[in-house]
Design a protein around this motif. Sequence first.
Motif, mmCIF file in Angstrom:
data_model
loop_
_atom_site.group_PDB
_atom_site.id
_atom_site.type_symbol
_atom_site.label_atom_id
_atom_site.label_comp_id
_atom_site.label_asym_id
_atom_site.label_seq_id
_atom_site.Cartn_x
_atom_site.Cartn_y
_atom_site.Cartn_z
ATOM 1 N N LYS A 81 3.400 11.472 -11.062
ATOM 2 C CA LYS A 81 4.273 11.594 -12.223
ATOM 3 C C LYS A 81 4.606 10.195 -12.741
ATOM 4 O O LYS A 81 4.622 9.225 -11.963
ATOM 5 C CB LYS A 81 5.565 12.338 -11.861
ATOM 6 C CG LYS A 81 5.342 13.797 -11.453
ATOM 7 C CD LYS A 81 6.658 14.532 -11.262
ATOM 8 C CE LYS A 81 6.421 15.986 -10.892
ATOM 9 N NZ LYS A 81 7.699 16.755 -10.778
ATOM 10 N N ILE A 82 4.867 10.114 -14.030
ATOM 11 C CA ILE A 82 5.185 8.829 -14.658
ATOM 12 C C ILE A 82 6.629 8.834 -15.149
ATOM 13 O O ILE A 82 7.048 9.763 -15.847
ATOM 14 C CB ILE A 82 4.238 8.532 -15.835
ATOM 15 C CG1 ILE A 82 2.827 8.256 -15.316
ATOM 16 C CG2 ILE A 82 4.738 7.346 -16.663
ATOM 17 C CD1 ILE A 82 1.803 8.004 -16.395
ATOM 18 N N PHE A 133 0.859 -1.164 0.000
ATOM 19 C CA PHE A 133 0.000 0.000 0.000
ATOM 20 C C PHE A 133 0.902 1.223 0.000
ATOM 21 O O PHE A 133 2.108 1.121 0.203
ATOM 22 C CB PHE A 133 -0.907 0.023 1.239
ATOM 23 C CG PHE A 133 -0.132 0.109 2.534
ATOM 24 C CD1 PHE A 133 0.157 1.338 3.113
ATOM 25 C CD2 PHE A 133 0.324 -1.033 3.166
ATOM 26 C CE1 PHE A 133 0.887 1.419 4.290
ATOM 27 C CE2 PHE A 133 1.053 -0.962 4.346
ATOM 28 C CZ PHE A 133 1.338 0.273 4.909
ATOM 29 N N ILE A 134 0.312 2.373 -0.246
ATOM 30 C CA ILE A 134 1.047 3.625 -0.071
ATOM 31 C C ILE A 134 0.263 4.492 0.894
ATOM 32 O O ILE A 134 -0.912 4.800 0.641
ATOM 33 C CB ILE A 134 1.254 4.378 -1.400
ATOM 34 C CG1 ILE A 134 2.126 3.561 -2.354
ATOM 35 C CG2 ILE A 134 1.911 5.733 -1.150
ATOM 36 C CD1 ILE A 134 2.391 4.248 -3.678
ATOM 37 N N HIS A 174 3.325 10.689 -5.936
ATOM 38 C CA HIS A 174 3.469 9.265 -6.236
ATOM 39 C C HIS A 174 4.143 9.139 -7.595
ATOM 40 O O HIS A 174 3.702 9.738 -8.574
ATOM 41 C CB HIS A 174 2.107 8.564 -6.289
ATOM 42 C CG HIS A 174 1.454 8.427 -4.953
ATOM 43 N ND1 HIS A 174 0.209 7.868 -4.796
ATOM 44 C CD2 HIS A 174 1.865 8.772 -3.697
ATOM 45 C CE1 HIS A 174 -0.117 7.861 -3.518
ATOM 46 N NE2 HIS A 174 0.860 8.410 -2.829
ATOM 47 N N GLU A 175 5.205 8.314 -7.647
ATOM 48 C CA GLU A 175 5.913 8.117 -8.898
ATOM 49 C C GLU A 175 5.578 6.735 -9.455
ATOM 50 O O GLU A 175 5.805 5.724 -8.802
ATOM 51 C CB GLU A 175 7.430 8.254 -8.698
ATOM 52 C CG GLU A 175 8.215 8.180 -9.998
ATOM 53 C CD GLU A 175 9.712 8.439 -9.799
ATOM 54 O OE1 GLU A 175 10.402 8.650 -10.818
ATOM 55 O OE2 GLU A 175 10.169 8.420 -8.645
ATOM 56 N N PRO A 234 6.014 6.235 -3.257
ATOM 57 C CA PRO A 234 6.007 7.672 -2.960
ATOM 58 C C PRO A 234 7.367 8.307 -3.229
ATOM 59 O O PRO A 234 8.409 7.672 -3.032
ATOM 60 C CB PRO A 234 5.658 7.724 -1.474
ATOM 61 C CG PRO A 234 6.137 6.407 -0.926
ATOM 62 C CD PRO A 234 5.971 5.410 -2.032
ATOM 63 N N LYS A 235 7.349 9.534 -3.686
ATOM 64 C CA LYS A 235 8.558 10.353 -3.831
ATOM 65 C C LYS A 235 8.444 11.461 -2.796
ATOM 66 O O LYS A 235 7.693 12.425 -2.970
ATOM 67 C CB LYS A 235 8.651 10.923 -5.244
ATOM 68 C CG LYS A 235 9.911 11.755 -5.517
ATOM 69 C CD LYS A 235 11.137 10.876 -5.668
ATOM 70 C CE LYS A 235 12.335 11.680 -6.168
ATOM 71 N NZ LYS A 235 13.541 10.848 -6.327
ATOM 72 N N ILE A 236 9.182 11.335 -1.722
ATOM 73 C CA ILE A 236 9.024 12.244 -0.584
ATOM 74 C C ILE A 236 9.987 13.406 -0.657
ATOM 75 O O ILE A 236 9.599 14.572 -0.549
ATOM 76 C CB ILE A 236 9.207 11.458 0.743
ATOM 77 C CG1 ILE A 236 8.126 10.372 0.855
ATOM 78 C CG2 ILE A 236 9.147 12.401 1.937
ATOM 79 C CD1 ILE A 236 8.322 9.425 2.012
#
Length: 496
Positions: free
Chosen positions: A453-454, A363-364, A409-410, A398-400
């Motif tokens: 972002k992708i 999960f995130i 979120h990446e 996640p990109k924190i």
Amino acid sequence: MNIKSILAIPFAKSVVKRIYKWAYNPVKTQDKVMEKLLSKAKYTSFGKDHNFSNIKNYGDFKTNIPIRDYEGLRPYVDRVVAGESNVLWKGKPLYFAKTSGTTSGTKYIPLTKSSMPEHIKGARNALLMYINRKKKANFVEGKMIFLQGSPELNEKNGVKVGRLSGISAHYVPGYLQKNRLPSWETNCIEDWETKVEKVIDETINEDMRLIGGIPSWVQMYFERIVARTGKKVGDVFPNFEVFVYGGVNYEPYRKKFEELIGRNVPSVELYPASEGFIAYQDTDEIGMLLNLNGGIFYEFIPADEFYDENPTRLSIADVEIGVNYVIILNTNAGLWGYNIGDTIAFVNLKPHRILVTGRIKHFISAFGEHVIGKEVESAMLEATINSNASVTEYTLAPKIKTKNELPYHEWFVEFEEIPNDIETFKLDIDNSLQKQNSYYKDLIEGKILQPLKISIVKRGGFHEYMKSQGKLGGQNKIPRLSNDRKIVDRLENYIL
């Protein structure tokens, strides 16, 4: 039609009638399973330690048997592995299904004289359900294959050890042995890339009618067939009738499979695990029939309570549609109060049908968003339907830590066809997530998170990543999402 396919139709009808008899009596069925499990195991070490002789109802059951994962049950399992008898179940196991745990290292899941037949019966019943609703059994006249692990077994203190799929290969019924491919020698090849080429060698000129396995690895098999022949899989195998799968959601793969095959092929979904055969598809509607009469007494914990000190534990009598539950198993292999880590939701209660919604650890929620696998898969499916995109594989985290911008979120996505408008594709995913998950929406609207972002992974990047991790093969799959960046940090080496 030959004699096998003729006889299969009335046989399927009779078996399905018996299945629905217990399926429409769920509480009575599960009460009987619980009583039988307790009776069989009350003189084991675990049964004595947990007061089995005095358990009279589900309330007593919950009082005496705590919820555990593999690590929690490990002191007992280690005794079984060491060769001790009558620890978790009567006698010794027939096999250990060897699996790789993310936190526990190698796990040895016992398979007993009582549990092993239920694995085989579950797979059989799924196919009989298919035969009954289609009123045909043509696939039994041709060849069939399940892409699986090696059937070669080792031994540990007098008990045979192997992968579940490899162990199951020893139980193919005699009347199907001549239909089964590949050869024993090819099935024993450990290197996946070598194995898939040999599988093609042995199947490419055969009358393949049933093909099964985890979709990502079957896709590779299909791609290699197309590359070798220049033809669609459906032209190479004109009588290919049914695709059997389990382990992951098929929907993200469906479009690609139809392209590779050249047509739609009916599918049958299974929910097998080393710990037990949990569910199988019984209709053409959404959801799988929970296997209530397969030697497993089920419990369910609402996922949002799972990490509470005293979470709610429910039997089949009290579950509700649409709630995300952690599924707990008590089995005739001696697993008690056992958390396999999966989450499910009921889509029907008459009879009980479920969807696998993800993993309780996958999960995130780095910011309190509580995003789960089902939401991610639904969002990706919606975006691909709305575009010309075709997705091979994906995962996210996640990109924190970011420079002068909000965290996000990446998504790491490998495309077969990159969408014409990647920004619209990204927005479709994000909007779908916001519709499904109010926590995520609040964080976006509150400027705590920015939209996702992708990062585009190069062609074959996931394959190369899995190979680098020694996880190339029929039973391995990548998590859809993680709350940390252990996987995606390595995937950064494969970005386009």
